[in-house]
Design a protein around this motif. Structure first.
Motif, PDB file in Angstrom:
ATOM      1  N   ALA A   1      -4.858  -2.993  -8.442  1.00 52.99           N
ATOM      2  CA  ALA A   1      -5.685  -2.829  -7.247  1.00 52.99           C
ATOM      3  C   ALA A   1      -4.980  -3.464  -6.061  1.00 52.99           C
ATOM      4  CB  ALA A   1      -7.046  -3.475  -7.454  1.00 52.99           C
TER       5      ALA A   1
ATOM      6  N   ASN B   1      -1.087  -7.527   1.739  1.00 54.83           N
ATOM      7  CA  ASN B   1      -2.014  -7.075   0.711  1.00 54.83           C
ATOM      8  C   ASN B   1      -2.225  -8.139  -0.355  1.00 54.83           C
ATOM      9  OD1 ASN B   1      -2.331  -3.990   1.306  1.00 54.83           O
ATOM     10  ND2 ASN B   1      -0.149  -4.378   1.455  1.00 54.83           N
TER      11      ASN B   1
ATOM     12  N   GLU C   1      -5.494  -4.371  -2.148  1.00 48.29           N
ATOM     13  CA  GLU C   1      -6.480  -4.534  -1.087  1.00 48.29           C
ATOM     14  C   GLU C   1      -5.826  -5.202   0.116  1.00 48.29           C
ATOM     15  OE1 GLU C   1      -9.486  -3.376  -1.168  1.00 48.29           O
ATOM     16  OE2 GLU C   1      -9.487  -2.743  -3.275  1.00 48.29           O
TER      17      GLU C   1
ATOM     18  N   GLN D   1       0.821  -1.214   0.000  1.00 46.55           N
ATOM     19  CA  GLN D   1       0.000   0.000   0.000  1.00 46.55           C
ATOM     20  C   GLN D   1       0.850   1.258   0.000  1.00 46.55           C
ATOM     21  OE1 GLN D   1       0.550  -1.892   2.614  1.00 46.55           O
ATOM     22  NE2 GLN D   1       0.622  -0.710   4.497  1.00 46.55           N
TER      23      GLN D   1
END
Length: 313
Positions: free
Chosen positions: A129, A142, A131, A95
């Motif tokens: 993406a 992640n 997450e 992230q």
């Protein structure tokens, strides 16, 4: 290499979160020095060195953890580049990362380790993406989904279809055991500081003394690996030995240290009465993962038995 290892030890000794540094400098930065082109180095290394950029690693997948030869992320040709599609899991600190080393299959082959390429994949553009995969540890994992993000020849680390050699080298860089033994030392010292004045039962004292010897052995093994890397060589078996011993020792230290320190060891860092800002409580949550990260203990034993002792030939 020695200065870098000393810095890692000091960060951990003082409780500074080390994962972003370890990934960016110890692993990705060194991989770029070993395999990167001059343009890749000039583009990516200075921001990492200045602390302006964070890098990550995208290897593990839902069905490809210890067996990376089974990875399913694909890189399909698109003109002078590729489109990457797939899912990566258990990627720490992604992230925060600007780019990552990503292993993807570029060519189908009957030999599972052939046809894999390592790419330098940007993580900010559309098509990526990130997450969270929430877990009991303090460090965030992640899941990263790549949905056709485009990369070019400029983003290939090493040689197309020959990424397995790069991956093997990178895994060797991860397996010095430096950070794991440093964490074990911090946890054990926290317990000794807590229990030293109060005294322990003979069995508990003997256990901590034995673990102190184990931690010292882990450090010596780790520094042998650092010396190998400093000299420009790598030893797969020695790295496996260092990683195995440091990971298993770290787990044992966390459990024994918490037991010796008593109920106060269960207080989390946000409790003003916690021991060392919750260092042992956090250790109990993190320590089991030391036997999994950078290669499971079972895989390390397999490397030692096969490549080191010739038992599985």
């Amino acid at each position: 290499m020695a200065e870098k290892a000393i810095l890692t030890e000091e960060l951990i000794a003082h409780g500074v979160p080390d994962i972003a540094h370890t990934l960016s400098v110890d692993i990705v930065g060194l991989a770029l020095l070993l395999y990167g082109t001059d343009r890749q180095k000039s583009r990516l290394l200075p921001p990492i060195a200045r602390g302006e950029s964070v890098a990550g690693v995208l290897f593990s997948e839902p069905e490809a953890g210890s067996d990376l030869g089974a990875l399913r992320t694909r890189a399909e040709r698109d003109g002078d580049g590729w489109r990457l599609s797939g899912r990566k899991v258990y990627s720490a600190k992604t992230q925060l990362a600007d780019f990552a080393l990503c292993a993807a299959r570029t060519t189908e082959s009957e030999v599972p380790f052939h046809g894999i390429t390592v790419f330098l994949v940007p993580l900010r553009p559309p098509g990526v993406a990130v997450e969270p995969l929430w877990n009991i540890g303090d460090e965030r994992f992640n899941e990263v989904t790549l949905s056709g993000i485009r990369v070019t020849e400029e983003d290939v680390l090493g040689t197309v279809d020959d990424g397995w050699g790069v991956i093997g080298e990178i895994l060797g860089l991860e397996r010095t055991g430096i950070e794991f033994q440093a964490k074990a030392r911090r946890w054990l010292d926290a317990a000794l500081e807590r229990t030293g004045a109060e005294g322990l039962a003979p069995a508990e004292a003997d256990r901590l003394v034995a673990l102190d010897a184990d931690v010292r052995a882990a450090r010596l093994l780790a520094w042998r690996c650092v010396d190998d890397l400093h000299a420009g060589r790598s030893d797969e078996v020695r790295s496996a030995m260092a990683k195995y011993w440091a990971g298993e020792t770290g787990r044992e230290v966390a459990l024994a240290a918490s037991g010796a320190a008593g109920l106060d060891a269960l207080l989390a860092g946000d409790d003003e009465e916690s021991l060392g800002h919750g260092v042992l409580e956090a250790a109990c949550r993190e320590a089991p993962g030391l036997t999994l990260a950078s290669g499971t203990s079972e895989v390390m034993l397999t490397v030692i038995a096969s490549a080191g002792l010739g038992l599985l030939a």
